[in-house]
Scaffold this motif. Structure first.
Motif, PDB file in Angstrom:
ATOM      1  N   THR A 147       1.870   3.749  -2.014  1.00 25.77           N
ATOM      2  CA  THR A 147       3.087   2.958  -1.872  1.00 25.77           C
ATOM      3  C   THR A 147       3.749   2.699  -3.219  1.00 25.77           C
ATOM      4  OG1 THR A 147       1.980   0.812  -2.090  1.00 25.77           O
ATOM      5  CG2 THR A 147       2.075   1.792   0.123  1.00 25.77           C
ATOM      6  N   LYS A 148       5.030   2.396  -3.167  1.00 29.59           N
ATOM      7  CA  LYS A 148       5.737   2.037  -4.395  1.00 29.59           C
ATOM      8  C   LYS A 148       5.162   0.761  -4.999  1.00 29.59           C
ATOM      9  CE  LYS A 148      10.215   4.211  -3.439  1.00 29.59           C
ATOM     10  NZ  LYS A 148      11.678   3.995  -3.345  1.00 29.59           N
ATOM     11  N   LEU A 172      -2.449   8.646 -10.346  1.00 34.92           N
ATOM     12  CA  LEU A 172      -2.632   7.824  -9.149  1.00 34.92           C
ATOM     13  C   LEU A 172      -2.403   8.646  -7.886  1.00 34.92           C
ATOM     14  CD1 LEU A 172      -3.173   4.966  -8.037  1.00 34.92           C
ATOM     15  CD2 LEU A 172      -0.703   4.548  -8.162  1.00 34.92           C
ATOM     16  N   LEU A 173      -1.396   9.527  -7.891  1.00 37.61           N
ATOM     17  CA  LEU A 173      -1.125  10.374  -6.731  1.00 37.61           C
ATOM     18  C   LEU A 173      -2.251  11.381  -6.500  1.00 37.61           C
ATOM     19  CD1 LEU A 173       2.689  11.115  -7.257  1.00 37.61           C
ATOM     20  CD2 LEU A 173       1.674   9.611  -5.538  1.00 37.61           C
ATOM     21  N   LEU A 174      -2.783  11.943  -7.579  1.00 37.45           N
ATOM     22  CA  LEU A 174      -3.825  12.959  -7.450  1.00 37.45           C
ATOM     23  C   LEU A 174      -5.141  12.377  -6.932  1.00 37.45           C
ATOM     24  CD1 LEU A 174      -3.263  15.157 -10.636  1.00 37.45           C
ATOM     25  CD2 LEU A 174      -3.114  15.929  -8.261  1.00 37.45           C
ATOM     26  N   ASP A 234       2.453  -1.769  -9.466  1.00 37.50           N
ATOM     27  CA  ASP A 234       1.382  -2.661  -9.910  1.00 37.50           C
ATOM     28  C   ASP A 234       0.380  -1.944 -10.809  1.00 37.50           C
ATOM     29  OD1 ASP A 234      -0.242  -5.108  -9.839  1.00 37.50           O
ATOM     30  OD2 ASP A 234      -1.604  -3.945  -8.584  1.00 37.50           O
ATOM     31  N   LYS A 235      -0.080  -0.761 -10.388  1.00 35.80           N
ATOM     32  CA  LYS A 235      -1.183  -0.090 -11.084  1.00 35.80           C
ATOM     33  C   LYS A 235      -0.737   0.768 -12.259  1.00 35.80           C
ATOM     34  CE  LYS A 235      -4.043  -0.009  -6.918  1.00 35.80           C
ATOM     35  NZ  LYS A 235      -4.714   0.823  -5.896  1.00 35.80           N
ATOM     36  N   GLY A 254      10.896   4.998   2.838  1.00 38.13           N
ATOM     37  CA  GLY A 254      10.688   3.572   3.026  1.00 38.13           C
ATOM     38  C   GLY A 254       9.280   3.094   2.729  1.00 38.13           C
ATOM     39  N   ALA A 255       8.389   4.017   2.304  1.00 37.62           N
ATOM     40  CA  ALA A 255       6.998   3.616   2.085  1.00 37.62           C
ATOM     41  C   ALA A 255       6.491   3.983   0.694  1.00 37.62           C
ATOM     42  CB  ALA A 255       6.098   4.252   3.151  1.00 37.62           C
TER      43      ALA A 255
END
Length: 239
Positions: A185-186, A175-177, A191-192, A230-231
């Motif tokens: 976001t967290k 997901l990050l890549l 969720d994913k 915080g994000a």
């Protein structure tokens, strides 16, 4: 007249490793009634043997507090060879157990005592997470900043060195890549990848990302995942 017969789907297989025989008997009955195949081991050694030998096990429910080989020892030994999803059963309010379990490669945790319906919900969430990861195999491979993730082969390399990731770590990194250079976001990760809404004060995502950072750092010195306080998180593009 001939009729078409439909083959029933194979039930997902669970392994419970817990020395509390009264609890495991109740859980086995409840989970079988919920449609799962369930095997039980009453100590860490036998549980580890079953987990290693039985390739049909889809998910492991692993108690922390057991005499002899405890849940942490089982998890450490198991993660040397297997990435089978593990749901740790921990003492309520014991943050140390939860954090250590996640550091060692657990996919989720549930404090005792728990509601049986919540347990089934956690199990379903872990299986949804597996399905999302499996679905990613149809997508193209992705590569940024010396990290390559092969969705077809379920392999990750960093600076040419292959990394050993759990299914959860693989999903988060994917997901990050695919969103490299942008904030993830967290809430999106929960969720994913985790397959559940983000819970207040839930540190599991932080621990999974921390594990990812350590494994990436072992293969390359530069920081690759940046925390946006915080994000959420951002996978850094090569400078």
């Amino acid at each position: 007249m001939s009729t078409l017969t439909q083959t029933a789907p194979v039930a997902q297989s669970l392994l419970i490793i817990d020395d509390d025989t009264e609890l495991t008997e109740m859980l086995q009955s409840y989970l079988q009634h919920s449609g799962y195949q369930v095997k039980v081991a009453s100590d860490g050694n036998s549980g580890l043997e079953i987990a290693r030998a039985d390739n049909s096990i889809d998910l492991i429910l692993l108690d922390v507090m057991m005499p002899g080989m405890d849940g942490f020892d089982v998890l450490k030994a198991l993660r040397q060879t297997h990435i089978t999803p593990v749901l740790m059963l921990t003492a309520r309010g014991d943050d140390y157990d939860r954090i250590l379990g996640l550091e060692l490669g657990a996919d989720d945790y549930l404090p005792k005592p728990f509601n049986h319906r919540e347990l089934v919900a956690r199990i379903k969430a872990l299986f949804r997470r597996q399905a999302l990861t499996s679905g990613a195999r149809q997508q193209q491979d992705v590569s940024h900043n010396q990290v390559t993730l092969s969705v077809s082969r379920q392999i990750v390399t960093c600076h040419g060195e292959q990394l050993s990731l759990t299914g959860t770590e693989f999903g988060i990194l994917h997901l990050l890549l695919v969103n490299a250079g942008s904030l993830v976001t967290k809430e999106d990760i929960s969720d994913k990848v985790l397959g559940k809404p983000l819970q207040a004060y839930d540190r599991s995502i932080d621990m999974h990302v921390s594990n990812l950072r350590k494994k990436l750092a072992a293969a390359g010195d530069e920081e690759k995942i940046k925390t946006i306080r915080g994000a959420g998180y951002l996978f850094m593009l090569a400078s």
